[in-house]
Write a protein that holds these residues in place. Structure first.
Motif, short mmCIF file in Angstrom:
data_model
loop_
_atom_site.label_atom_id
_atom_site.label_comp_id
_atom_site.label_asym_id
_atom_site.label_seq_id
_atom_site.Cartn_x
_atom_site.Cartn_y
_atom_site.Cartn_z
N PRO A 93 -18.69 54.26 116.14
CA PRO A 93 -19.61 53.19 115.73
C PRO A 93 -19.80 53.16 114.22
O PRO A 93 -19.97 54.18 113.57
CB PRO A 93 -20.92 53.56 116.44
N GLN B 92 -15.07 48.82 123.65
CA GLN B 92 -15.76 49.50 122.55
C GLN B 92 -14.79 49.88 121.43
O GLN B 92 -15.06 49.64 120.25
CB GLN B 92 -16.48 50.76 123.06
N HIS C 112 -15.04 48.59 117.52
CA HIS C 112 -15.33 49.52 116.43
C HIS C 112 -14.21 49.51 115.39
O HIS C 112 -14.47 49.53 114.18
CB HIS C 112 -15.50 50.94 116.98
N THR D 131 -26.13 49.14 117.09
CA THR D 131 -25.84 49.23 118.52
C THR D 131 -27.12 48.96 119.29
O THR D 131 -28.19 49.41 118.89
CB THR D 131 -25.32 50.62 118.89
#
Length: 381
Positions: A355, A178, A182, A359
């Motif tokens: 983020p 992740q 990002h 998503t």
């Protein structure tokens, strides 16, 4: 004037003698610690290595291979035992090491590098440990993260992801799959739509093979190469990008570009350098806080001698484990330096890990205004 009844009068000479006695006791204690027989500490005892990843993982393989040789270089020839304590992308074991692990020099842990940086660039107040208080023994290898994609993905080169959206998978409880994704969106202009619903990296790779997603970012190159070599040999995935401070030769020879080719802004570059810097210590080992200095030194010396052990290096090559060590003192200074990074760069790096686009967590969420939704569906979705 009232005198405190609980404070008896003591002659000045008696006070001086009491202070001198206390100083002598402290000196004796310090001298005893400095002259401690390290061999006696470990003789007949067992060293415990706590592994912050699941059994069979690459982290697990490193720790067990290192541990078998490490005890040969610890005075007193202790035995060794291993315990897997996976959870929360390595945070569970890290918090345990900080709060509950014995401070006797018999216990240390194989940590995740991104967890060491989490209090600095993550949600710091939520972390239950202070990385600056650990006693670092060393790191066995640096890490290089890669972005990978299926052959039928809409892009074949990372430069194309600024114009064409790529649906990528990620592990659901955070970590590099992740964080790196990002950061690439926010600092390198990548257009990713993330699907963060996979329990671990094995499940993520299975989803990629089955066509649920186009690809993934933040996958450890060493882990991919050793655990799933057929994906590379049979060209079931292509390598789009390498993320590290320096390019890795075996990726560069394949024509895989380095992330710095796509980051022009100086501020963005500084933030990404901070995030990538921790990868230099990609396989870190640490003892808890407040372990006696001589015991820490003994473990650091044992770690360094293990990294130079001819039998260990032969075993590591046979097991396809990359070894590019950083030793304890250097590692401690490196981490301390990272935590002295100017606040503006830290804030930019922290924001980059959050983020920045669409998503998917089971139902499709709205994309940002600059990310049109019509090209966002997964390969088989």
């Amino acid at each position: 004037m009232m005198l405190c009844p609980t404070m008896p009068y003591l002659p000045r000479d008696l006070l001086r003698r009491a202070a001198l006695a206390a100083a002598v006791l402290l000196s004796v204690s310090a001298t005893g610690a400095a002259n401690e027989d390290i061999s006696a500490v470990y003789t007949g005892n067992s060293v415990s290595i706590v592994i912050s990843a699941a059994p069979g993982s690459l982290q697990d393989r490193y720790a067990r291979t290192i541990g078998r040789y490490l005890i040969r270089h610890i005075p007193g020839s202790p035995s060794i035992q291993f315990e897997n304590m996976q959870g929360s992308s390595g945070r569970k074991a890290t918090a345990w090491l900080y709060e509950r692990a014995p401070r006797d020099g018999l216990t240390f842990a194989a940590l995740m590098p991104e967890v060491i940086m989490a209090p600095l660039v993550g949600d710091g107040p939520t972390e239950k440990y202070d990385p600056l208080k650990f006693n670092y023994l060393g790191s066995a290898a640096s890490a290089v993260f890669v972005c990978i994609a299926r052959p039928d993905a809409p892009v074949t080169h990372f430069g194309q992801v600024k114009d064409q959206r790529l649906v990528i998978g990620a592990v659901d409880d955070g970590g590099a799959t992740q964080d790196i994704a990002h950061a690439l969106v926010n600092l390198a202009g990548a257009r990713f739509r993330m699907v963060p619903r996979y329990e671990d990296e094995d499940q993520l790779l299975a989803a990629l093979e089955h066509g649920e997603v186009h690809g993934a970012c933040g996958y450890n190159w060493s882990g991919l190469r050793t655990r799933r070599p057929e994906l590379i040999k049979e060209k079931k995935v292509s390598i789009l990008l390498q993320v590290a401070l320096r390019p890795r030769p075996d990726l560069s020879v394949r024509g895989v570009p380095i992330v710095w080719d796509f980051v022009d802004d100086a501020g963005h570059r500084a933030a990404l350098e901070l995030l990538a810097g921790i990868q230099e210590i990609g396989r870190p080992y640490a003892a808890p806080p407040r372990v006696a200095r001589r015991r820490v030194t003994a473990l650091r010396v044992a770690f360094e001698r293990t990294m130079k052990d001819i039998d260990f290096k032969a075993d590591a090559r046979k097991s396809d484990l990359d070894i590019s060590p950083t030793y304890g003192d250097d590692m401690q200074r490196m981490i301390e330096k990272m935590y002295r990074t100017p606040k503006d760069i830290v804030e930019k790096a922290r924001a980059a890990r959050k983020p920045g686009g669409a998503t998917e967590t089971g139902a499709t969420q709205a994309a940002s205004p600059t990310e049109p939704q019509e090209d966002a569906s997964p390969p088989n979705g």
